[in-house]
Motif scaffolding. Structure first.
Motif, PDB file in Angstrom:
ATOM      1  N   SER A 133       0.830  -1.202   0.000  1.00 20.94           N
ATOM      2  CA  SER A 133       0.000   0.000   0.000  1.00 20.94           C
ATOM      3  C   SER A 133       0.865   1.252   0.000  1.00 20.94           C
ATOM      4  CB  SER A 133      -0.916   0.012   1.227  1.00 20.94           C
ATOM      5  OG  SER A 133      -0.162   0.146   2.421  1.00 20.94           O
ATOM      6  N   ASP A 134       0.322   2.346  -0.547  1.00 16.01           N
ATOM      7  CA  ASP A 134       1.063   3.615  -0.574  1.00 16.01           C
ATOM      8  C   ASP A 134       1.428   4.060   0.842  1.00 16.01           C
ATOM      9  OD1 ASP A 134       0.967   3.772  -3.320  1.00 16.01           O
ATOM     10  OD2 ASP A 134      -0.877   4.957  -3.353  1.00 16.01           O
ATOM     11  N   LYS A 135       0.500   3.838   1.781  1.00 14.85           N
ATOM     12  CA  LYS A 135       0.722   4.254   3.160  1.00 14.85           C
ATOM     13  C   LYS A 135       1.936   3.543   3.746  1.00 14.85           C
ATOM     14  CE  LYS A 135      -1.693   4.534   7.627  1.00 14.85           C
ATOM     15  NZ  LYS A 135      -2.971   4.258   8.334  1.00 14.85           N
ATOM     16  N   TRP A 136       2.008   2.241   3.521  1.00 11.74           N
ATOM     17  CA  TRP A 136       3.113   1.445   4.056  1.00 11.74           C
ATOM     18  C   TRP A 136       4.433   1.831   3.399  1.00 11.74           C
ATOM     19  CZ3 TRP A 136       2.632  -3.238   7.220  1.00 11.74           C
ATOM     20  CH2 TRP A 136       3.825  -3.911   7.394  1.00 11.74           C
ATOM     21  N   LEU A 137       4.429   1.915   2.071  1.00 16.16           N
ATOM     22  CA  LEU A 137       5.660   2.212   1.343  1.00 16.16           C
ATOM     23  C   LEU A 137       6.183   3.609   1.654  1.00 16.16           C
ATOM     24  CD1 LEU A 137       4.748   0.637  -2.110  1.00 16.16           C
ATOM     25  CD2 LEU A 137       6.217  -0.329  -0.336  1.00 16.16           C
ATOM     26  N   THR A 138       5.257   4.559   1.821  1.00 19.64           N
ATOM     27  CA  THR A 138       5.658   5.915   2.167  1.00 19.64           C
ATOM     28  C   THR A 138       6.321   5.958   3.531  1.00 19.64           C
ATOM     29  OG1 THR A 138       3.884   6.879   0.824  1.00 19.64           O
ATOM     30  CG2 THR A 138       4.848   8.281   2.524  1.00 19.64           C
ATOM     31  N   SER A 139       5.825   5.135   4.459  1.00 18.13           N
ATOM     32  CA  SER A 139       6.397   5.103   5.804  1.00 18.13           C
ATOM     33  C   SER A 139       7.841   4.608   5.787  1.00 18.13           C
ATOM     34  CB  SER A 139       5.551   4.220   6.728  1.00 18.13           C
ATOM     35  OG  SER A 139       5.692   2.850   6.402  1.00 18.13           O
ATOM     36  N   PHE A 140       8.195   3.831   4.755  1.00 21.21           N
ATOM     37  CA  PHE A 140       9.569   3.351   4.622  1.00 21.21           C
ATOM     38  C   PHE A 140      10.409   4.270   3.739  1.00 21.21           C
ATOM     39  CE2 PHE A 140       8.026  -0.619   6.376  1.00 21.21           C
ATOM     40  CZ  PHE A 140       9.142  -1.112   7.039  1.00 21.21           C
TER      41      PHE A 140
ATOM     42  N   VAL B 121      27.924   3.301  -5.443  1.00 21.91           N
ATOM     43  CA  VAL B 121      26.791   2.493  -5.876  1.00 21.91           C
ATOM     44  C   VAL B 121      26.517   1.424  -4.829  1.00 21.91           C
ATOM     45  CG1 VAL B 121      25.888   0.971  -7.668  1.00 21.91           C
ATOM     46  CG2 VAL B 121      27.347   2.906  -8.289  1.00 21.91           C
ATOM     47  N   LYS B 122      25.311   1.448  -4.293  1.00 22.17           N
ATOM     48  CA  LYS B 122      24.923   0.487  -3.259  1.00 22.17           C
ATOM     49  C   LYS B 122      24.034  -0.587  -3.868  1.00 22.17           C
ATOM     50  CE  LYS B 122      25.442   3.714   0.565  1.00 22.17           C
ATOM     51  NZ  LYS B 122      24.827   4.346   1.757  1.00 22.17           N
ATOM     52  N   ILE B 123      24.536  -1.810  -3.830  1.00 21.68           N
ATOM     53  CA  ILE B 123      23.863  -2.939  -4.458  1.00 21.68           C
ATOM     54  C   ILE B 123      23.359  -3.877  -3.368  1.00 21.68           C
ATOM     55  CG2 ILE B 123      24.111  -4.839  -6.101  1.00 21.68           C
ATOM     56  CD1 ILE B 123      26.772  -3.261  -6.976  1.00 21.68           C
TER      57      ILE B 123
ATOM     58  N   SER C  43      15.989  -5.513   7.636  1.00 22.21           N
ATOM     59  CA  SER C  43      14.867  -5.977   6.825  1.00 22.21           C
ATOM     60  C   SER C  43      15.037  -5.530   5.377  1.00 22.21           C
ATOM     61  CB  SER C  43      13.544  -5.443   7.373  1.00 22.21           C
ATOM     62  OG  SER C  43      13.409  -4.060   7.083  1.00 22.21           O
ATOM     63  N   ILE C  44      14.380  -6.252   4.475  1.00 22.39           N
ATOM     64  CA  ILE C  44      14.501  -5.957   3.049  1.00 22.39           C
ATOM     65  C   ILE C  44      14.046  -4.533   2.734  1.00 22.39           C
ATOM     66  CG2 ILE C  44      13.658  -6.552   0.742  1.00 22.39           C
ATOM     67  CD1 ILE C  44      15.696  -8.513   1.851  1.00 22.39           C
ATOM     68  N   LEU C  45      12.904  -4.100   3.283  1.00 26.61           N
ATOM     69  CA  LEU C  45      12.397  -2.766   2.980  1.00 26.61           C
ATOM     70  C   LEU C  45      13.331  -1.682   3.506  1.00 26.61           C
ATOM     71  CD1 LEU C  45       8.534  -3.102   3.503  1.00 26.61           C
ATOM     72  CD2 LEU C  45       9.812  -3.031   1.360  1.00 26.61           C
ATOM     73  N   GLU C  46      13.925  -1.913   4.668  1.00 31.60           N
ATOM     74  CA  GLU C  46      14.883  -0.938   5.206  1.00 31.60           C
ATOM     75  C   GLU C  46      16.130  -0.868   4.328  1.00 31.60           C
ATOM     76  OE1 GLU C  46      14.056  -1.054  10.014  1.00 31.60           O
ATOM     77  OE2 GLU C  46      15.169  -2.690   9.100  1.00 31.60           O
ATOM     78  N   LEU C  47      16.515  -1.993   3.789  1.00 32.81           N
ATOM     79  CA  LEU C  47      17.689  -2.021   2.912  1.00 32.81           C
ATOM     80  C   LEU C  47      17.384  -1.434   1.547  1.00 32.81           C
ATOM     81  CD1 LEU C  47      19.000  -5.585   3.804  1.00 32.81           C
ATOM     82  CD2 LEU C  47      20.102  -3.418   4.387  1.00 32.81           C
ATOM     83  N   ALA C  48      16.152  -1.663   1.076  1.00 26.93           N
ATOM     84  CA  ALA C  48      15.775  -1.217  -0.268  1.00 26.93           C
ATOM     85  C   ALA C  48      15.861   0.300  -0.416  1.00 26.93           C
ATOM     86  CB  ALA C  48      14.371  -1.695  -0.612  1.00 26.93           C
TER      87      ALA C  48
ATOM     88  N   VAL D 111      24.808  -7.610   1.447  1.00 32.95           N
ATOM     89  CA  VAL D 111      24.239  -8.954   1.351  1.00 32.95           C
ATOM     90  C   VAL D 111      23.267  -9.219   2.499  1.00 32.95           C
ATOM     91  CG1 VAL D 111      24.728 -11.430   1.265  1.00 32.95           C
ATOM     92  CG2 VAL D 111      26.329  -9.785   0.222  1.00 32.95           C
ATOM     93  N   ARG D 112      22.040  -9.530   2.112  1.00 31.17           N
ATOM     94  CA  ARG D 112      21.033  -9.937   3.104  1.00 31.17           C
ATOM     95  C   ARG D 112      20.843 -11.444   2.952  1.00 31.17           C
ATOM     96  NH1 ARG D 112      17.568 -11.720   6.232  1.00 31.17           N
ATOM     97  NH2 ARG D 112      16.031 -10.411   7.302  1.00 31.17           N
ATOM     98  N   LYS D 113      21.481 -12.188   3.868  1.00 33.79           N
ATOM     99  CA  LYS D 113      21.390 -13.638   3.779  1.00 33.79           C
ATOM    100  C   LYS D 113      20.007 -14.119   4.229  1.00 33.79           C
ATOM    101  CE  LYS D 113      24.921 -15.038   6.289  1.00 33.79           C
ATOM    102  NZ  LYS D 113      25.938 -15.962   6.801  1.00 33.79           N
ATOM    103  N   HIS D 114      19.595 -15.255   3.689  1.00 30.01           N
ATOM    104  CA  HIS D 114      18.342 -15.871   4.105  1.00 30.01           C
ATOM    105  C   HIS D 114      18.486 -16.328   5.557  1.00 30.01           C
ATOM    106  CE1 HIS D 114      15.014 -18.751   4.314  1.00 30.01           C
ATOM    107  NE2 HIS D 114      14.520 -18.124   3.260  1.00 30.01           N
ATOM    108  N   PRO D 115      17.407 -16.231   6.364  1.00 24.25           N
ATOM    109  CA  PRO D 115      17.503 -16.631   7.778  1.00 24.25           C
ATOM    110  C   PRO D 115      18.055 -18.042   7.996  1.00 24.25           C
ATOM    111  CG  PRO D 115      15.462 -15.463   7.398  1.00 24.25           C
ATOM    112  CD  PRO D 115      16.106 -15.634   6.049  1.00 24.25           C
ATOM    113  N   ARG D 116      17.801 -18.946   7.046  1.00 21.20           N
ATOM    114  CA  ARG D 116      18.299 -20.324   7.221  1.00 21.20           C
ATOM    115  C   ARG D 116      19.749 -20.469   6.782  1.00 21.20           C
ATOM    116  NH1 ARG D 116      14.928 -21.639   2.463  1.00 21.20           N
ATOM    117  NH2 ARG D 116      16.309 -21.668   0.647  1.00 21.20           N
TER     118      ARG D 116
END
Length: 301
Positions: free
Chosen positions: A99-106, A119-121, A186-191, A159-164
């Motif tokens: 949702s726009d509300k959620w994405l805007t909050s991030f 360049v941040k990859i 979290s992915i959204l914080e990194l994105a 690098v965001r490794k998978h939890p496992r």
């Protein structure tokens, strides 16, 4: 402690709840029968195949039974896999995080970079499992590092490794290359910090895409995946239009060049209509969520 007449809101993302033998599901059904249970799987089941359609429902009627889904694929998975839902009316409400509300909050991304920018990859790692053997995964990692190092002189590979995923080739690489950083954010914080993302195959590619981050799906073992899972499943995220595909070194180099030429931008207009509809409906999820609570005499202040 609880009594049968008390009402509870129960949220869970435990994947075993999809199984009919789940003890927790039995407890919910028998001992919390007057409560409202929300199951939100950690992975989003979005596919383009099957010709599934969306249901429209303006209001929720107290005298009818409804079941809220993120998208029609969830409804298909639930049938025959959970409780008897015959007679219920499915309502597809999208997902809060789209949702726009959620994405805007991030802090949804809307910026370009300059020539002096580091360049941040973002590298979304999936680890060894049903898709990749230990050796295949090592090859993917080594090729990715090699090509990025050839393409960029000033970069950070986050690098965001998978939890496992515990010890892996990424841990060795990060010790040998100071530009490689392993994180648990979290992915959204990194994105919001990244200029673009690379995945080998991950639902997180959708999260990055809706945040406005270009995503490359690099997989030099795609033929094996197609043989193993079928074409639609193996090409799931490519079919949704959220990733640039790269099945070998040259294609990865071309995808990187394309992202650079577009100034590290992407658009949700590139998405498959099926995903576009989910994103659109996600802006109304709160309305149906509150209605589901209200008809059960639960009101939020």
């Amino acid at each position: 402690d609880h009594t049968e007449n008390n009402k509870y809101l129960i949220f869970s993302g435990v994947t075993t709840l999809k199984r009919s033998t789940s003890r927790f599901r039995y407890l919910i059904k028998k001992e919390f029968s007057t409560s409202v249970f929300f199951y939100h799987p950690h992975g989003v089941n979005i596919y383009t195949e099957g010709g599934l359609s969306y249901n429209d429902c303006a209001t929720i009627d107290r005298n009818r039974e409804y079941i809220l889904y993120g998208n029609p694929n969830d409804a298909q998975i639930t049938k025959g896999n959970t409780y008897d839902i015959s007679g219920t009316i499915p309502i597809c409400i999208g997902h809060p995080k789209y949702s726009d509300k959620w994405l805007t909050s991030f802090g949804k991304k809307n910026r370009s970079i300059n020539s002096n920018h580091i360049v941040k990859i973002l590298l979304i790692s999936t680890g060894v499992g049903t898709a990749f053997t230990q050796n295949e995964y090592r090859v993917l990692i080594e090729l990715t590092i090699k090509i990025i190092h050839e393409k960029f002189t000033n970069y950070q590979l986050i690098v965001r490794k998978h939890p496992r995923e515990l010890d892996s080739s990424w841990d060795i690489a990060s010790k040998q290359n100071k530009s490689i950083i392993i994180t648990k954010e979290s992915i959204l914080e990194l994105a919001i910090k990244a200029d673009f993302a690379i995945t080998f195959r991950s639902t997180a590619s959708i999260d990055c895409f809706v945040m406005g981050i270009p995503v490359i799906e690099f997989n030099c073992f795609m033929k094996k995946l197609i043989d193993q899972f079928g074409y639609e499943q193996a090409n799931r995220f490519r079919g949704l239009g959220v990733v640039l595909s790269a099945d070998n070194e040259n294609e990865l180099k071309s995808a990187l060049s394309k992202i650079i030429s577009q100034n590290y931008r992407t658009s949700v207009e590139m998405a498959h209509p099926f995903l576009s509809e989910i994103i659109k409906r996600s802006n109304n999820w709160e309305k149906y969520f509150k209605s589901a609570l209200n008809v059960n005499d639960i009101f939020l202040e």
